[in-house]
Design a protein around this motif. Sequence first.
Motif, mmCIF file in Angstrom:
data_model
loop_
_atom_site.group_PDB
_atom_site.id
_atom_site.type_symbol
_atom_site.label_atom_id
_atom_site.label_comp_id
_atom_site.label_asym_id
_atom_site.label_seq_id
_atom_site.Cartn_x
_atom_site.Cartn_y
_atom_site.Cartn_z
ATOM 1 N N TYR A 107 0.841 -1.204 0.000
ATOM 2 C CA TYR A 107 0.000 0.000 0.000
ATOM 3 C C TYR A 107 0.871 1.247 0.000
ATOM 4 N N GLY A 108 0.426 2.273 -0.713
ATOM 5 C CA GLY A 108 1.169 3.527 -0.749
ATOM 6 C C GLY A 108 0.267 4.672 -1.164
ATOM 7 N N ILE A 109 0.907 5.760 -1.580
ATOM 8 C CA ILE A 109 0.176 6.978 -1.961
ATOM 9 C C ILE A 109 0.790 7.500 -3.267
ATOM 10 N N VAL A 160 5.948 5.439 -0.454
ATOM 11 C CA VAL A 160 5.738 4.424 0.599
ATOM 12 C C VAL A 160 5.840 5.120 1.965
ATOM 13 N N PRO A 161 4.723 5.297 2.661
ATOM 14 C CA PRO A 161 4.725 6.074 3.909
ATOM 15 C C PRO A 161 5.743 5.573 4.941
ATOM 16 N N GLU A 162 5.892 4.248 5.092
ATOM 17 C CA GLU A 162 6.816 3.698 6.106
ATOM 18 C C GLU A 162 8.251 4.184 5.884
ATOM 19 N N TYR A 163 8.618 4.429 4.650
ATOM 20 C CA TYR A 163 9.989 4.844 4.328
ATOM 21 C C TYR A 163 10.079 6.335 4.001
ATOM 22 N N ASP A 174 17.607 -2.783 -3.737
ATOM 23 C CA ASP A 174 17.555 -3.911 -2.793
ATOM 24 C C ASP A 174 16.400 -3.767 -1.817
ATOM 25 N N ILE A 175 16.223 -2.534 -1.283
ATOM 26 C CA ILE A 175 15.106 -2.340 -0.341
ATOM 27 C C ILE A 175 13.789 -2.514 -1.080
ATOM 28 N N LYS A 176 13.676 -1.854 -2.249
ATOM 29 C CA LYS A 176 12.405 -1.975 -2.985
ATOM 30 C C LYS A 176 12.086 -3.453 -3.246
#
Length: 196
Positions: free
Chosen positions: A140-142, A161-164, A174-176
């Motif tokens: 989920y994102g915006i 991505v709100p968390e990041y 790598d993170i994505k």
Amino acid sequence: MIEEIILATSNNHKVEEMKKNLNGLEIKVTPMTSFCKYPQTEEDGKTLEKNAIKKAKDAAKFFNKWTLADDSGLEVDWLNGEPGVYSARYAGENCLYDNNKKLLLALKGVPFEKRTAKFRTVIAISSPNREIYLVEGKIYGIIALQSLGNNGFGYDPVFYVPEYKKTFAELSIDIKNSISHRAVALQKAKEIIKSL
Ligand code: IMP
């Protein structure tokens, strides 16, 4: 136990991501593009599920082996789930680079908190006789107010991505690839393959 699974995609980026995520399985993971001939499935389904199943079944019929295929899309709540299954051709055939512009225009004036969206991947695993196992991954994102970042592909610069507190295109690959819809679906696919 499965000895080999064929990755039913001709996209080399996907092959790399799939191989990484399926790492550790004691089976041979073979991209279909390593064969001289492979099926070219038309992605004409009206859902991600239909396209993934069609690709997996076509490849299973062709190779008579276990296969894995995926289909992904971006679903924007304000647009009632569009572009969804049509994400690749939202701005028209062969207009990949205009998709983000079209999306930002469609959301012009829509406030940040109402620009909610999700990326969804459906993975179909097919047995040689075309029995299907389906899994799904979501994130989920915006939709950002503007394109930001240079990594990745497709809608990455507009998917925040709100968390990041970053867009996909601002995150390292790598993170994505560890949090993405495809990664989530691939981890579930891995569990299924282990259990077969
Ligand atoms: P596919 O079915 O995985 O090829 O995805 C269809 C379309 O969705 C792609 O052409 C992209 O426009 C978009 N898409 C899917 N996954 C991603 C992603 O991880 N980042 C950005 N765009 C994506």
